[in-house]
Design a protein around this motif. Structure first.
Motif, PDB file in Angstrom:
ATOM      1  N   GLU A 124       0.839  -1.203   0.000  1.00 53.81           N
ATOM      2  CA  GLU A 124       0.000   0.000   0.000  1.00 53.81           C
ATOM      3  C   GLU A 124       0.872   1.251   0.000  1.00 53.81           C
ATOM      4  N   GLU A 125       1.875   1.259   0.859  1.00 57.85           N
ATOM      5  CA  GLU A 125       2.750   2.428   0.951  1.00 57.85           C
ATOM      6  C   GLU A 125       3.550   2.639  -0.332  1.00 57.85           C
ATOM      7  N   LEU A 126       3.941   1.543  -0.997  1.00 54.43           N
ATOM      8  CA  LEU A 126       4.648   1.676  -2.281  1.00 54.43           C
ATOM      9  C   LEU A 126       3.756   2.338  -3.323  1.00 54.43           C
ATOM     10  N   ASP A 132       7.524  17.508   0.162  1.00 50.99           N
ATOM     11  CA  ASP A 132       7.114  17.049   1.488  1.00 50.99           C
ATOM     12  C   ASP A 132       6.298  15.761   1.402  1.00 50.99           C
ATOM     13  N   LYS A 133       5.441  15.644   0.398  1.00 47.08           N
ATOM     14  CA  LYS A 133       4.641  14.431   0.215  1.00 47.08           C
ATOM     15  C   LYS A 133       5.546  13.266  -0.176  1.00 47.08           C
ATOM     16  N   LEU A 134       6.518  13.537  -1.036  1.00 41.34           N
ATOM     17  CA  LEU A 134       7.472  12.505  -1.427  1.00 41.34           C
ATOM     18  C   LEU A 134       8.258  12.015  -0.211  1.00 41.34           C
ATOM     19  N   LEU A 135       8.705  12.933   0.613  1.00 39.96           N
ATOM     20  CA  LEU A 135       9.426  12.600   1.841  1.00 39.96           C
ATOM     21  C   LEU A 135       8.557  11.764   2.774  1.00 39.96           C
ATOM     22  N   GLU A 136       7.309  12.169   2.938  1.00 39.18           N
ATOM     23  CA  GLU A 136       6.376  11.447   3.806  1.00 39.18           C
ATOM     24  C   GLU A 136       6.162  10.014   3.329  1.00 39.18           C
ATOM     25  N   GLU A 137       5.923   9.847   2.046  1.00 39.95           N
ATOM     26  CA  GLU A 137       5.635   8.518   1.522  1.00 39.95           C
ATOM     27  C   GLU A 137       6.867   7.613   1.544  1.00 39.95           C
ATOM     28  N   LEU A 138       8.029   8.173   1.274  1.00 37.48           N
ATOM     29  CA  LEU A 138       9.257   7.385   1.377  1.00 37.48           C
ATOM     30  C   LEU A 138       9.465   6.943   2.825  1.00 37.48           C
ATOM     31  N   GLY A 139       9.212   7.839   3.760  1.00 40.42           N
ATOM     32  CA  GLY A 139       9.302   7.492   5.177  1.00 40.42           C
ATOM     33  C   GLY A 139       8.324   6.398   5.564  1.00 40.42           C
ATOM     34  N   ASP A 140       7.115   6.447   5.005  1.00 47.31           N
ATOM     35  CA  ASP A 140       6.120   5.418   5.306  1.00 47.31           C
ATOM     36  C   ASP A 140       6.562   4.044   4.797  1.00 47.31           C
ATOM     37  N   VAL A 141       7.158   4.006   3.600  1.00 48.07           N
ATOM     38  CA  VAL A 141       7.665   2.744   3.063  1.00 48.07           C
ATOM     39  C   VAL A 141       8.765   2.205   3.968  1.00 48.07           C
ATOM     40  N   LEU A 142       9.692   3.080   4.349  1.00 47.90           N
ATOM     41  CA  LEU A 142      10.787   2.655   5.225  1.00 47.90           C
ATOM     42  C   LEU A 142      10.256   2.156   6.568  1.00 47.90           C
ATOM     43  N   PHE A 143       9.282   2.865   7.123  1.00 46.20           N
ATOM     44  CA  PHE A 143       8.680   2.459   8.393  1.00 46.20           C
ATOM     45  C   PHE A 143       8.096   1.050   8.278  1.00 46.20           C
ATOM     46  N   ALA A 144       7.342   0.811   7.208  1.00 42.61           N
ATOM     47  CA  ALA A 144       6.714  -0.493   7.024  1.00 42.61           C
ATOM     48  C   ALA A 144       7.761  -1.595   6.865  1.00 42.61           C
ATOM     49  N   LEU A 145       8.852  -1.299   6.157  1.00 42.15           N
ATOM     50  CA  LEU A 145       9.922  -2.282   5.991  1.00 42.15           C
ATOM     51  C   LEU A 145      10.651  -2.548   7.310  1.00 42.15           C
ATOM     52  N   VAL A 146      10.845  -1.502   8.099  1.00 41.76           N
ATOM     53  CA  VAL A 146      11.500  -1.681   9.398  1.00 41.76           C
ATOM     54  C   VAL A 146      10.622  -2.530  10.313  1.00 41.76           C
ATOM     55  N   CYS A 147       9.318  -2.377  10.224  1.00 43.65           N
ATOM     56  CA  CYS A 147       8.425  -3.223  11.016  1.00 43.65           C
ATOM     57  C   CYS A 147       8.643  -4.697  10.677  1.00 43.65           C
ATOM     58  N   ILE A 148       8.757  -5.009   9.399  1.00 48.68           N
ATOM     59  CA  ILE A 148       8.998  -6.396   8.995  1.00 48.68           C
ATOM     60  C   ILE A 148      10.357  -6.867   9.507  1.00 48.68           C
ATOM     61  N   ALA A 149      11.369  -6.024   9.355  1.00 49.83           N
ATOM     62  CA  ALA A 149      12.705  -6.393   9.840  1.00 49.83           C
ATOM     63  C   ALA A 149      12.678  -6.657  11.335  1.00 49.83           C
ATOM     64  N   ASN A 150      12.022  -5.801  12.090  1.00 50.83           N
ATOM     65  CA  ASN A 150      11.942  -5.987  13.542  1.00 50.83           C
ATOM     66  C   ASN A 150      11.226  -7.287  13.888  1.00 50.83           C
ATOM     67  N   TYR A 151      10.149  -7.559  13.207  1.00 49.81           N
ATOM     68  CA  TYR A 151       9.375  -8.770  13.462  1.00 49.81           C
ATOM     69  C   TYR A 151      10.249 -10.014  13.322  1.00 49.81           C
ATOM     70  N   TYR A 152      11.106 -10.008  12.303  1.00 47.45           N
ATOM     71  CA  TYR A 152      11.957 -11.166  12.040  1.00 47.45           C
ATOM     72  C   TYR A 152      13.344 -11.066  12.682  1.00 47.45           C
TER      73      TYR A 152
END
Length: 96
Positions: A30-32, A52-72
């Motif tokens: 979704e974030e991608l 600013d929107k580009l920065l926000e959305e890139l941050g959201d993608v990174l956040f979602a990926l970090v969540c997966i990394a943390n989970y594993y």
């Protein structure tokens, strides 16, 4: 776990814990899509540039990926370094 991963983990724990793996994967997808929309606008293809929107959305993608990394239990700095090394080796072997 590095400092940014800890920051994400603290927030996720405050909010009730991690989602199931494929729910997190769906969030990445979704974030991608939202990042793609922001990039299209930034490039003037569909909408108007908004850094600013580009920065926000890139941050959201990174956040979602970090969540997966943390989970594993994966260190994102190590994962990124390995990818950089992989691409460096692969692409340096393709030079003519």
């Amino acid at each position: 776990m590095n400092e940014l991963q800890k920051l994400v983990d603290e927030l996720i724990q405050e909010l009730g814990g991690y989602w199931k793996p494929f729910e997190m994967f769906a969030a990445v997808t979704e974030e991608l899509g939202e990042l793609a929309d922001a990039m299209l606008a930034y490039e003037g293809i569909k909408g108007h540039a908004d850094k600013d929107k580009l920065l926000e959305e890139l941050g959201d993608v990174l956040f979602a990926l970090v969540c997966i990394a943390n989970y594993y239990g994966i260190d994102v700095q190590d994962a990124l370094k390995r990818s950089v090394d992989k691409y460096r080796l692969r692409d340096s072997n393709q030079k003519v």
